[in-house]
Design a protein around this motif. Structure first.
Motif, short mmCIF file in Angstrom:
data_model
loop_
_atom_site.label_atom_id
_atom_site.label_comp_id
_atom_site.label_asym_id
_atom_site.label_seq_id
_atom_site.Cartn_x
_atom_site.Cartn_y
_atom_site.Cartn_z
N GLY A 1 0.47 13.05 3.50
CA GLY A 1 1.42 12.03 3.04
C GLY A 1 2.39 11.62 4.14
N THR B 1 -4.96 3.77 6.44
CA THR B 1 -5.42 4.14 5.10
C THR B 1 -5.15 5.63 4.85
OG1 THR B 1 -7.64 4.71 5.91
CG2 THR B 1 -7.27 2.42 5.18
N VAL B 2 -5.15 6.02 3.58
CA VAL B 2 -4.96 7.42 3.21
C VAL B 2 -6.13 8.26 3.73
CG1 VAL B 2 -4.73 9.02 1.28
CG2 VAL B 2 -3.60 6.80 1.18
N TYR B 3 -7.33 7.68 3.71
CA TYR B 3 -8.51 8.40 4.19
C TYR B 3 -8.36 8.77 5.66
CZ TYR B 3 -13.34 9.20 5.66
OH TYR B 3 -14.48 9.74 6.21
N TYR C 1 2.94 9.59 -5.55
CA TYR C 1 2.09 10.78 -5.46
C TYR C 1 2.63 11.76 -4.43
CZ TYR C 1 -1.91 13.61 -3.97
OH TYR C 1 -2.73 14.64 -3.61
N PHE C 2 2.97 11.26 -3.25
CA PHE C 2 3.46 12.14 -2.18
C PHE C 2 4.88 12.64 -2.49
CE2 PHE C 2 0.35 9.39 0.10
CZ PHE C 2 -0.58 10.39 0.35
N TYR D 1 0.47 9.50 6.67
CA TYR D 1 0.19 8.16 6.14
C TYR D 1 1.44 7.31 6.17
CZ TYR D 1 -1.14 4.44 2.92
OH TYR D 1 -1.38 3.21 2.35
N GLN E 1 0.83 -1.21 0.00
CA GLN E 1 0.00 0.00 0.00
C GLN E 1 0.86 1.25 0.00
OE1 GLN E 1 -2.45 -0.59 3.47
NE2 GLN E 1 -4.14 -1.46 2.31
N ARG F 1 -5.86 11.52 6.10
CA ARG F 1 -6.42 12.82 5.73
C ARG F 1 -7.26 13.40 6.86
NH1 ARG F 1 -9.71 12.15 0.75
NH2 ARG F 1 -11.43 11.64 2.15
N ASN G 1 -1.79 18.37 1.79
CA ASN G 1 -1.57 17.06 1.17
C ASN G 1 -0.21 16.48 1.55
OD1 ASN G 1 -4.02 16.80 -0.25
ND2 ASN G 1 -3.30 18.14 -1.88
N ASP H 1 2.54 1.79 -3.35
CA ASP H 1 1.60 2.20 -4.40
C ASP H 1 1.30 3.69 -4.34
OD1 ASP H 1 1.47 -0.38 -5.32
OD2 ASP H 1 -0.41 -0.87 -4.30
N THR H 2 1.29 4.27 -3.14
CA THR H 2 0.93 5.68 -2.99
C THR H 2 2.15 6.60 -2.89
OG1 THR H 2 0.79 5.37 -0.59
CG2 THR H 2 -1.25 5.15 -1.86
#
Length: 291
Positions: A229, A144-146, A45-46, A232, A38, A149, A225, A41-42
């Motif tokens: 990141g 999770t990213v949620y 972006y960060f 997370y 996970q 956030r 953001n 995968d993210t």
């Protein structure tokens, strides 16, 4: 010496416990792989957000923004600490190490507020009369990213409203499968020195980059953001560290169970041999008496 029945019962109990520790080891291994995937995968972006922040600061070194405000005029700064622990034990010294590290870092802060993720840390700090936000009830399992956030938005809102002047996150970094290191990151205010690098080596490209409507406005969008990141990443890193610590603890417990079973088996064989010898002695003695 314990009876053979007692020894057999204890061996059976240890074998059942060993099956549980083996299963927990496999579950922790599976969760560790999933969390790592996970994060990978993210991560791009960060990383791109961080690269853009470096680019803005490189082109606007004198920019003033609320997220870089160190609030030097505040006499007693209110420091907020996000401490990431586990929801349960059976993971060696993982919880103990991160809690003690957090306490040592907070000892010089006059006004400190705790936002604890994980039941183990929450219970510890509550029992030791720390100032804990009782509504900050987030679990450490399956980050999770949620969720990151949500946490980021709450913390940034407190910083914007001057409820907090500094925000730190205390987590455990997994440097290797056997090396888990407690660390602290300053979330807010940001330090320009952290973004000292140049995002893109092509200077010709950099000369034509513009930010609309302004670099400060773009920062207002990017920084939340970026904080999300960071959070997370620390959540996943802590979760991976917890699973790694649990794997090590369960593997150690399984090996200890195997050694204990060996010792008990030897003890059982000795008791059995003694019983057989006693039986033979009694038969021989009975035969001699009949002569």
């Amino acid at each position: 010496m314990a009876s053979m029945r007692d020894i057999r019962t204890r061996i059976k109990s240890i074998k059942e416990t060993m099956q549980i520790t083996k299963a927990m080891n496999l579950i922790a291994s599976s969760k560790l792989k999933k969390a790592r995937k996970q994060l990978n995968d993210t991560l791009p972006y960060f990383e791109k957000i961080q690269s853009t922040l470096r680019d803005i600061i490189a082109h606007s070194p004198d920019i003033e923004h609320k997220y870089f405000d160190k609030r030097e005029n505040v006499q007693k700064k209110k420091a907020g600490y996000v401490v990431i622990t586990a929801d349960k034990g059976l993971c060696g010294a993982y919880n103990h190490n991160i809690i003690k590290f957090a306490e040592s870092h907070m000892q010089n802060k006059v006004e400190k507020y705790l936002f604890v993720i994980g039941h183990m840390g929450r219970d510890y700090f509550r029992h030791h009369n720390y100032n804990i936000d009782i509504e900050f009830l987030y679990t450490a399992q399956n980050p999770t990213v949620y969720r990151a956030r949500e946490i980021a938005e709450s913390l940034i809102s407190m910083f914007d409203n001057h409820m907090l002047d500094e925000i730190y996150v205390v987590y455990t970094k997994m440097e290797s499968a056997v090396k888990l290191t407690p660390e602290v990151i300053k979330l807010l205010p940001l330090e320009k020195s952290e973004f000292g690098g140049v995002a893109d080596p092509d200077e010709r490209y950099k000369e034509i980059v513009t930010y609309d409507p302004s670099p400060a406005t773009v920062l207002s969008t990017l920084v939340p953001n970026y904080i999300k990141g960071l959070l997370y990443g620390t959540l996943v890193e802590s979760f991976c560290s917890e699973q790694s610590a649990r794997m090590t603890a369960m593997d150690s417990a399984t090996n200890s169970a195997k050694e204990l079973i060996k010792e008990l088996t030897l003890l059982y064989n000795r008791a059995r041999q003694a019983a057989i010898t006693q039986e033979i002695s009694e038969i021989v003695g009975g035969a001699e008496a009949l002569r």
